[in-house]
Design a protein around this motif. Sequence first.
Motif, PDB file in Angstrom:
ATOM      1  N   HIS A  45       0.850  -1.195   0.000  1.00 10.26           N
ATOM      2  CA  HIS A  45       0.000   0.000   0.000  1.00 10.26           C
ATOM      3  C   HIS A  45       0.885   1.244   0.000  1.00 10.26           C
ATOM      4  CE1 HIS A  45      -2.819   3.088   1.507  1.00 10.26           C
ATOM      5  NE2 HIS A  45      -3.674   2.410   0.755  1.00 10.26           N
ATOM      6  N   TYR A  47       0.924   3.674   1.834  1.00 16.11           N
ATOM      7  CA  TYR A  47       1.290   4.188   3.152  1.00 16.11           C
ATOM      8  C   TYR A  47       2.487   3.441   3.756  1.00 16.11           C
ATOM      9  CZ  TYR A  47      -3.381   6.464   3.233  1.00 16.11           C
ATOM     10  OH  TYR A  47      -4.503   7.206   2.964  1.00 16.11           O
ATOM     11  N   ASP A  61      -3.791   1.468  -4.208  1.00 20.41           N
ATOM     12  CA  ASP A  61      -4.813   1.743  -3.199  1.00 20.41           C
ATOM     13  C   ASP A  61      -5.541   0.431  -2.901  1.00 20.41           C
ATOM     14  OD1 ASP A  61      -6.551   1.389  -5.344  1.00 20.41           O
ATOM     15  OD2 ASP A  61      -7.408   3.398  -5.277  1.00 20.41           O
ATOM     16  N   SER A  62      -6.523   0.495  -2.024  1.00 15.65           N
ATOM     17  CA  SER A  62      -7.164  -0.752  -1.581  1.00 15.65           C
ATOM     18  C   SER A  62      -7.844  -1.487  -2.731  1.00 15.65           C
ATOM     19  CB  SER A  62      -8.188  -0.452  -0.489  1.00 15.65           C
ATOM     20  OG  SER A  62      -7.577   0.266   0.542  1.00 15.65           O
ATOM     21  N   PHE A  84      -6.472  -6.051   7.466  1.00 13.40           N
ATOM     22  CA  PHE A  84      -7.686  -6.269   6.654  1.00 13.40           C
ATOM     23  C   PHE A  84      -7.349  -6.419   5.169  1.00 13.40           C
ATOM     24  CE2 PHE A  84      -7.517  -1.592   6.288  1.00 13.40           C
ATOM     25  CZ  PHE A  84      -7.824  -1.397   4.948  1.00 13.40           C
ATOM     26  N   MET A  85      -6.235  -5.832   4.732  1.00 15.73           N
ATOM     27  CA  MET A  85      -5.825  -5.925   3.325  1.00 15.73           C
ATOM     28  C   MET A  85      -5.310  -7.329   3.020  1.00 15.73           C
ATOM     29  SD  MET A  85      -3.860  -2.310   2.847  1.00 15.73           S
ATOM     30  CE  MET A  85      -4.797  -0.796   2.773  1.00 15.73           C
ATOM     31  N   TYR A 133     -17.119  -0.377   3.771  1.00 18.47           N
ATOM     32  CA  TYR A 133     -15.802   0.047   3.297  1.00 18.47           C
ATOM     33  C   TYR A 133     -14.850  -1.108   3.572  1.00 18.47           C
ATOM     34  CZ  TYR A 133     -11.954   3.523   2.964  1.00 18.47           C
ATOM     35  OH  TYR A 133     -10.848   4.246   2.614  1.00 18.47           O
ATOM     36  N   ASN A 135     -12.057  -1.313   4.684  1.00 16.02           N
ATOM     37  CA  ASN A 135     -11.306  -1.212   5.947  1.00 16.02           C
ATOM     38  C   ASN A 135     -12.155  -1.755   7.093  1.00 16.02           C
ATOM     39  OD1 ASN A 135     -10.277   0.651   4.016  1.00 16.02           O
ATOM     40  ND2 ASN A 135      -9.163   1.725   5.624  1.00 16.02           N
ATOM     41  N   SER A 150     -12.413   3.567  -1.239  1.00 16.86           N
ATOM     42  CA  SER A 150     -12.591   5.013  -1.434  1.00 16.86           C
ATOM     43  C   SER A 150     -12.642   5.356  -2.929  1.00 16.86           C
ATOM     44  CB  SER A 150     -11.469   5.781  -0.746  1.00 16.86           C
ATOM     45  OG  SER A 150     -10.226   5.275  -1.136  1.00 16.86           O
ATOM     46  N   HIS A 219      -7.951  12.925   1.356  1.00 15.81           N
ATOM     47  CA  HIS A 219      -8.585  11.597   1.303  1.00 15.81           C
ATOM     48  C   HIS A 219      -9.986  11.713   1.934  1.00 15.81           C
ATOM     49  CE1 HIS A 219      -9.267   7.327   1.966  1.00 15.81           C
ATOM     50  NE2 HIS A 219      -8.314   7.125   1.073  1.00 15.81           N
ATOM     51  N   GLU A 221     -11.530   9.973   3.923  1.00 12.05           N
ATOM     52  CA  GLU A 221     -11.661   9.550   5.324  1.00 12.05           C
ATOM     53  C   GLU A 221     -11.517  10.751   6.266  1.00 12.05           C
ATOM     54  OE1 GLU A 221      -8.927   6.368   6.304  1.00 12.05           O
ATOM     55  OE2 GLU A 221      -9.594   5.180   4.622  1.00 12.05           O
ATOM     56  N   SER A 235      -9.175   8.718  -3.495  1.00 11.72           N
ATOM     57  CA  SER A 235      -8.411   7.620  -2.898  1.00 11.72           C
ATOM     58  C   SER A 235      -6.920   7.924  -3.078  1.00 11.72           C
ATOM     59  CB  SER A 235      -8.734   6.306  -3.613  1.00 11.72           C
ATOM     60  OG  SER A 235      -8.089   6.283  -4.873  1.00 11.72           O
ATOM     61  N   THR A 236      -6.071   7.116  -2.496  1.00 10.79           N
ATOM     62  CA  THR A 236      -4.630   7.369  -2.632  1.00 10.79           C
ATOM     63  C   THR A 236      -4.216   7.359  -4.110  1.00 10.79           C
ATOM     64  OG1 THR A 236      -4.280   5.034  -2.093  1.00 10.79           O
ATOM     65  CG2 THR A 236      -3.906   6.625  -0.334  1.00 10.79           C
ATOM     66  N   MET A 289       0.319   0.867   9.769  1.00 12.29           N
ATOM     67  CA  MET A 289       1.052   0.674   8.507  1.00 12.29           C
ATOM     68  C   MET A 289       2.555   0.653   8.763  1.00 12.29           C
ATOM     69  SD  MET A 289      -0.639   0.619   5.556  1.00 12.29           S
ATOM     70  CE  MET A 289      -2.337   0.744   4.991  1.00 12.29           C
TER      71      MET A 289
HETATM   72  P1  13P Z   1      -7.084   3.858  -0.219  1.00 11.82           P
HETATM   73  O1  13P Z   1      -5.640   3.607  -0.501  1.00 11.82           O
HETATM   74  O2  13P Z   1      -7.950   2.807  -0.813  1.00 11.82           O
HETATM   75  O3  13P Z   1      -7.476   5.233  -0.646  1.00 11.82           O
HETATM   76  O4  13P Z   1      -7.292   3.747   1.372  1.00 11.82           O
HETATM   77  C1  13P Z   1      -6.625   4.510   2.274  1.00 11.82           C
HETATM   78  C2  13P Z   1      -6.494   3.878   3.595  1.00 11.82           C
HETATM   79  O5  13P Z   1      -6.724   4.443   4.618  1.00 11.82           O
HETATM   80  C3  13P Z   1      -6.028   2.524   3.662  1.00 11.82           C
HETATM   81  O6  13P Z   1      -5.927   2.164   4.955  1.00 11.82           O
END
Ligand code: 13P
Length: 334
Positions: A45, A47, A61-62, A84-85, A133, A135, A150, A219, A221, A235-236, A289
């Motif tokens: 990811h 992050y 991204d997710s 969770f990923m 979602y 997550n 997202s 983002h 969130e 999203s990212t 992360m």
């Molecule tokens: P995305 O990368 O899908 O935008 O999600 C961000 C996030 O918080 C993942 O934990």
Amino acid sequence: MVDINSAIINLNGQGFLDISIDPGLDIFGEIEKLKKEKNAIILAHYYQEPDIQDVADFIGDSLGLAQEAQKTTADIIVFAGVHFMAETAKILNPTKKVLLPDLNAGCSLSDSAPPVSFKKFKDKYPDYLVISYINCSAGIKALSDIICTSSNAQKIVESLPKDQPIIFAPDKNLGTYINKQTGRNMVLWNGACMVHEIFSYKKLLQLKRKHPFAKIIAHPECETQILSLADYIGSTTGLLKFSRTNDAKEFIVVTETGILHQMQKANPGKTFIPAPPENNCACNDCPHMKLNTLEKLYLCIKHELPEIIMDETIRMAARKPIDRMLSISAQLGL
Ligand code: 13P
Ligand code: SF4
């Protein structure tokens, strides 16, 4: 759970591991070698720390990560992300080995929705469809009708009839944003991400005054007040794409700091400024992360531990709403 300063670590019920690493070892080279030997793929990811992103086969991204996990032919998936990923990758690949460098890499948003309480909440709305979602835990996925991320949440909601009552879980901020974008009135579970709730509205305004030409990219969130200041919300992957395609030279980035690595790599002539958190802390670094490190990633691929192990009944129930998301996304070309 992995303390690289001690030689033996306890793998939370998966045995003990000698984790001494020769300080002269070329970890990057070793990881490359092990990937080939074991037919393993590293999915990371945005992050994750820069070194991990640099050894990954796919960064995303997710949604991108779930799609990549769905189509991989590798025998081993090493998931550089949070639980969770990796769990989603396992749900999609029950016969493959799915590894997570640190099993304690959780998610505050996922933790904000315990399945037992969510089931009670859901039972109060019998005719409602549940969109969750990604997550969230497998237990929440098993109680859901469709999963979203997202990058596809708005389109997934819009793909349903206007009069369809919906529960959206677990992120109240993303849910509020999607309600606003779609004109729906989804019932929201009261969960949030600790990293995206830490940004300061006042400090963000001050920063924008200092950099009047900078674009604020955020983002979904983040809280509504923060999003109201954003020039772009996504999203990212969306944020990264915007940073490439938009002509601005400066960007204030309102999300976890890991994404800056790819932004800087892709745009050497542009400046990326992390948005300020409420306190003078590094709270916009996700502590979950950042539990993964290059050393833990190396040990994980070498010893094929720790591994994601799942209850098969939950896995099968959690798979249905993920498959539904992936097929809607494919139909919509996402
Ligand atoms: P995305 O990368 O899908 O935008 O999600 C961000 C996030 O918080 C993942 O934990
Ligand atoms: Fe969870 Fe937030 Fe960390 Fe993403 S950034 S893994 S949503 S705590």
